[in-house]
Motif scaffolding. Structure first.
Motif, PDB file in Angstrom:
ATOM      1  N   ASP A   1      45.236  47.864  41.427  1.00  0.00           N
ATOM      2  CA  ASP A   1      46.119  48.886  41.954  1.00  0.00           C
ATOM      3  C   ASP A   1      46.816  48.358  43.202  1.00  0.00           C
ATOM      4  O   ASP A   1      46.511  47.271  43.698  1.00  0.00           O
ATOM      5  CB  ASP A   1      45.393  50.205  42.196  1.00  0.00           C
ATOM      6  N   LYS A   2      47.765  49.089  43.726  1.00  0.00           N
ATOM      7  CA  LYS A   2      48.621  48.586  44.797  1.00  0.00           C
ATOM      8  C   LYS A   2      47.882  48.350  46.105  1.00  0.00           C
ATOM      9  O   LYS A   2      48.400  47.670  46.996  1.00  0.00           O
ATOM     10  CB  LYS A   2      49.792  49.536  45.028  1.00  0.00           C
ATOM     11  N   LYS A   3      46.650  48.882  46.228  1.00  0.00           N
ATOM     12  CA  LYS A   3      45.855  48.661  47.439  1.00  0.00           C
ATOM     13  C   LYS A   3      44.863  47.517  47.282  1.00  0.00           C
ATOM     14  O   LYS A   3      44.100  47.219  48.200  1.00  0.00           O
ATOM     15  CB  LYS A   3      45.122  49.947  47.818  1.00  0.00           C
ATOM     16  N   GLY A   4      44.857  46.875  46.105  1.00  0.00           N
ATOM     17  CA  GLY A   4      43.975  45.736  45.883  1.00  0.00           C
ATOM     18  C   GLY A   4      42.627  46.085  45.294  1.00  0.00           C
ATOM     19  O   GLY A   4      41.752  45.221  45.200  1.00  0.00           O
ATOM     20  N   SER A   5      42.421  47.307  44.869  1.00  0.00           N
ATOM     21  CA  SER A   5      41.153  47.709  44.254  1.00  0.00           C
ATOM     22  C   SER A   5      41.302  47.759  42.729  1.00  0.00           C
ATOM     23  O   SER A   5      42.378  47.568  42.184  1.00  0.00           O
ATOM     24  CB  SER A   5      40.706  49.062  44.803  1.00  0.00           C
ATOM     25  N   ARG A   6      40.199  47.986  42.052  1.00  0.00           N
ATOM     26  CA  ARG A   6      40.146  48.049  40.573  1.00  0.00           C
ATOM     27  C   ARG A   6      40.740  46.787  39.941  1.00  0.00           C
ATOM     28  O   ARG A   6      41.547  46.843  39.015  1.00  0.00           O
ATOM     29  CB  ARG A   6      40.870  49.298  40.052  1.00  0.00           C
ATOM     30  N   ILE A   7      40.311  45.644  40.451  1.00  0.00           N
ATOM     31  CA  ILE A   7      40.787  44.368  39.906  1.00  0.00           C
ATOM     32  C   ILE A   7      40.107  44.118  38.566  1.00  0.00           C
ATOM     33  O   ILE A   7      38.888  44.225  38.436  1.00  0.00           O
ATOM     34  CB  ILE A   7      40.478  43.213  40.876  1.00  0.00           C
ATOM     35  N   ARG A   8      40.902  43.774  37.555  1.00  0.00           N
ATOM     36  CA  ARG A   8      40.328  43.529  36.234  1.00  0.00           C
ATOM     37  C   ARG A   8      41.195  42.543  35.456  1.00  0.00           C
ATOM     38  O   ARG A   8      42.401  42.478  35.631  1.00  0.00           O
ATOM     39  CB  ARG A   8      40.191  44.834  35.456  1.00  0.00           C
TER      40      ARG A   8
END
Length: 303
Positions: free
Chosen positions: A150-157
């Motif tokens: 996501d645009k904040k750098g979380s939920r990287i997959r």
């Protein structure tokens, strides 16, 4: 009177000389255009063997050049991309033993590191709506893969990755992804499209050499890319030109035929112009191509 005239002429001469000296010289590349079409962002280093590559902005006509980053611990920064709302700029930077992804406000403030992943995390771009970032991740001695967050750098997959080196992903609309791969074509890179789960997997180009950096038009009906198909070597050197095609891969057309390399084209919001970098022994810098006329204009970058 004569003294005043001499001083005035001297001042004018100095101003003219200063103006001539102010135009940036060195390595200038990786441009992008703001969503409203009024500004550009790019990377610059006067001497690539010594200087830190920083990110700069300017008006679309090249005036009011401004350095946005002052980030000496990351010697090389690449791929600046405006967010769809024009508020921030996304880029990757070589730092420590790899590369990480950052954002910075369009005015050069609020530097923010989004990733802290192993290896090289590079070539980030925004999704069409700006709520996600898609990028490449390369572990040491590993293959180039497509990731999303996501645009904040979380939920990287990790997304679906066909067997091969998968470069320059663009999440174009909905779940559709445009990218370059050497899938089943060692030594040749072509352009593909798929859904993020790997469904609707389609090869769009069937060309020799390296066909890289696909960018879809604002109207979602054309794709521009650069290719060395006329000098097909698995190398960053050689002759590269810009090509245009329909989004289904039909009607591939070369739109530049300049000496050297025409690279990293980006669309102007009006859909009739492209900005790109051109490198040959005599010309280095950013240029604007008018698609309706074929005219090419140098963007003279002056602070």
């Amino acid at each position: 009177m004569k003294k005043r005239l001499f001083l005035a002429l001297s001042t004018l001469l100095l101003l003219n000389c200063k103006s001539e000296r102010q135009e940036l010289e060195g390595h200038i590349g990786r441009p992008d255009i703001s969503p409203d079409g009024t500004k550009i962002v790019f990377i610059y280093a006067k001497d690539t063997s010594k200087d830190v590559w920083e990110i700069y902005s300017a008006n679309i006509d090249g005036k009011n050049v401004r350095q946005l980053t002052t980030f000496p611990e990351a010697r090389i920064k690449k791929g600046p991309v405006w967010s769809p709302d024009g508020e921030s700029i996304l880029f990757h930077a070589d730092i420590e033993d790899g590369s990480q992804i950052f954002t910075i406000s369009a005015n050069g403030e609020n530097l923010n590191q989004l990733t802290q992943l192993p290896g090289y995390n590079v070539e980030p771009t925004w999704s069409h709506m700006g709520n996600e970032i898609i990028f490449n991740s390369i572990l040491e001695h590993g293959k180039t893969k497509i990731y999303i967050m996501d645009k904040k750098g979380s939920r990287i997959r990790e997304l679906y990755n066909p067997d091969g080196e998968n470069w320059y992903p663009r999440k174009i609309i909905g779940d559709k992804i445009l990218f370059t791969s050497d899938f089943k074509q060692r030594g040749t890179y072509n352009i593909f499209q798929m859904d993020s789960n790997g469904s609707d997997f389609r090869q769009l180009t069937f060309l020799e050499g390296i066909n890289w950096f696909p960018e879809i038009s604002p109207a979602m009906d054309k794709i521009v890319f650069h290719s060395n198909r006329d000098d097909p070597k698995l190398s960053d050197s050689g002759n590269y030109n810009l090509y245009l095609m329909n989004t289904d891969g039909t009607e591939v057309e070369r739109i530049t035929n300049l000496p050297g390399q025409e690279l990293h084209a980006k669309w102007h919001p009006d859909g009739d112009k492209l900005i790109f970098e051109w490198h040959d022994p005599t010309s280095k810098g950013l240029y604007l191509l008018e698609l309706s006329t074929g005219a090419v204009h140098k963007i003279r970058l002056v602070p």
